[in-house]
Design an enzyme around this catalytic site. Structure first.
Site, short mmCIF file in Angstrom:
data_model
loop_
_atom_site.label_atom_id
_atom_site.label_comp_id
_atom_site.label_asym_id
_atom_site.label_seq_id
_atom_site.Cartn_x
_atom_site.Cartn_y
_atom_site.Cartn_z
N CYS A 139 0.83 -1.20 0.00
CA CYS A 139 0.00 0.00 0.00
C CYS A 139 0.87 1.25 0.00
CB CYS A 139 -0.93 -0.01 1.21
SG CYS A 139 -1.97 1.45 1.31
N CYS A 142 -0.42 4.10 2.19
CA CYS A 142 -0.17 3.89 3.62
C CYS A 142 1.31 4.14 3.96
CB CYS A 142 -0.48 2.46 4.03
SG CYS A 142 -2.00 1.79 3.35
N ASP A 143 2.20 3.60 3.14
CA ASP A 143 3.60 3.53 3.55
C ASP A 143 4.58 4.36 2.74
OD1 ASP A 143 2.89 1.72 5.56
OD2 ASP A 143 2.94 0.03 4.16
#
Ligand code: NDP
Length: 315
Positions: A139, A142-143
Site C-alpha cells: 500500500c 499507507c507507507d
C-alpha cells in the site's frame, strides 16, 4: 433447535469496517456479535505505523489501533468472538450462518466486513521483509511517506500499480516499475501518466528474483525474462501492487459479486447488498480506496442501514 443461537446483528470480520459497525450497532442496542475471522484486526495488523487516520497526531501502529477499536466496541458490550464463519445460507428471511466450530446462528441482519487480502509474489525474501516491517508493502498510500527522498521499486502493471507508482513518484527520488509482460494491463490513461513521469523508470519483461538487505531492504535483484539478464536495483522500499482478493468466497451463492469477487452494492451510496438484511462495509466492496478511514466510514453506514432495516420491521 435449542443449540441455535439467535442474534439481531452479526458482523463478520474485524478490520476497521467491522469494529466501527460494532461500535455503532452496540450503541443502538442491537447487541452485535462479531466473528473476528482468520486475521483478527484485519490487514492493518500487517502495517507498522498508521499516520493517516485522523485522531492520532503522533501516529499509531496498526495492531495497537485495532486493539483500541476492539476495546471501544467492547465498552458498549459488543460481543467479540475469536473464530470465523465458514458457511452461510441467505436464502430465507432469517440469515443462517455456521461457525468454524459448527455452531449455527440465525441472524436478523448481517454485516459483511471480511475485507480483502493483498496478493504478494510469494518470494521468501519478500515475505521476510513484509513480516519484519523492513521495507515491503502492498500500500503506497499507507507507507510511501516513509520512503520520501529515497528510491523504491514497485511490481505490477494494472491501474493500482500505475496509481501507486505515480503516488510514490511525488515522494521518492526514483521509482522503478517492474512489468512482467511487454505491456501494461492498466487503462491507457493511467499507463500514459506513468510513462510521462520523469522519475519513473519502467522495466518491461522484468520479474523479481530477490529482495535484498540485512534487516531492511537495500536493493532488488531483477531478471529480464526474455534475455535472462539480471541486474540489481538500489531501493529501500519494495511495493507490491499485483491485485487484491476480496474475502467473499463463502457468500458467492447468495450475494451479487463482480467478476473479481467484490460485493456489488445494490444501491450506490448505501451499504445494501442484493439480499435484504445483509449489508457490506470496507474492502470487501471497495477496490478503489482501500483505506482504514473509508472502511470505518462504510462500517458506520452498514450499522445505520441495519438499524433502519430492523426499525422498519418493527424492532
Ligand atoms: P489487476 O488485476 O488489474 O492487475 C494486476 C497486475 O499485476 C497485472 O498487471 C498483472 O500482470 C500483475 N501481476 C499479477 N501477478 C503478478 C506477479 N506474480 N508478478 C508480477 N506481476 C504480476 O489489479 P489492480 O489492483 O491493478 O486493479 C484491480 C481492479 O481495480 C481493476 O479493475 C482496476 O481497473 C481497478 N482499479 C481502478 C482504479 C481507478 O480507476 N482509479 C485504481 C485501482 C484499481 P499481467 O498484466 O501480466 O497479468
Amino acid at each position: 433447535m435449542s443449540d441455535i443461537e439467535k442474534v439481531k446483528c452479526l458482523i463478520i470480520g474485524s478490520g476497521p469496517a467491522g469494529y466501527t459497525a460494532a461500535i455503532y450497532a452496540a450503541r443502538a442496542n442491537m447487541s452485535p456479535v462479531m466473528y473476528q475471522g482468520m486475521q483478527p484486526g484485519g490487514q492493518l495488523t500487517t502495517t507498522n505505523e498508521v499516520e493517516n487516520f485522523p485522531g492520532y497526531p503522533e501516529g499509531i501502529t496498526g495492531p495497537a489501533m485495532m486493539m483500541e477499536l476492539e476495546a471501544q466496541a467492547k465498552r458498549f458490550d459488543a460481543d467479540i468472538r475469536f473464530g470465523f464463519i465458514d458457511k452461510v445460507d441467505f436464502s430465507g428471511v432469517i440469515h443462517k450462518v455456521w461457525t468454524d466450530g459448527g455452531k449455527e446462528i440465525h441472524c436478523e441482519t448481517v454485516i459483511i466486513s471480511t475485507g480483502a487480502s493483498a496478493k504478494y509474489l510469494g518470494l521468501e525474501s519478500e515475505q521476510k521483509f513484509l513480516l519484519n516491517g523492513g521495507g515491503v508493502s502492498a500500500c503506497a498510500v499507507c507507507d510511501g511517506f516513509f520512503y520520501r527522498g529515497q528510491e523504491t521499486v514497485i511490481v505490477g502493471a494494472g491501474d493500482s500499480a500505475c496509481e501507486e507508482a505515480h503516488y510514490l513518484s511525488k515522494l521518492c527520488t526514483k521509482v522503478t516499475m517492474l512489468v512482467r509482460r511487454d505491456e501494461f494491463r492498466a487503462s491507457k490513461i493511467m499507463a500514459e501518466r506513468v510513462k510521462n513521469t520523469e522519475n519513473i523508470e519502467i522495466l518491461f519483461n522484468t520479474e523479481t528474483v530477490e529482495v535484498i538487505g540485512d534487516d531492511v531492504v537495500s536493493a532488488v535483484k531483477v531478471k529480464n525474462n526474455q534475455t535472462g539478464e539480471e541486474r540489481t536495483i538500489p531501493a529501500t522500499g519494495f511495493f507490491v501492487a499485483i491485485g487484491h482478493k476480496p474475502n467473499t468466497d463463502i457468500f458467492k451463492d447468495y450475494i451479487k459479486l463482480d467478476e473479481t469477487g467484490y460485493v456489488v452494492y445494490e444501491k450506490p451510496g448505501t451499504s445494501l447488498t442484493n439480499v435484504p438484511g445483509v449489508f457490506v462495509a470496507g474492502d470487501a466492496a471497495d477496490k478503489n480506496y482501500r483505506q482504514a478511514i473509508t472502511a470505518a466510514g462504510t462500517g458506520c453506514m452498514a450499522a445505520l442501514d441495519a438499524e433502519r432495516y430492523l426499525a422498519a420491521k418493527g424492532h
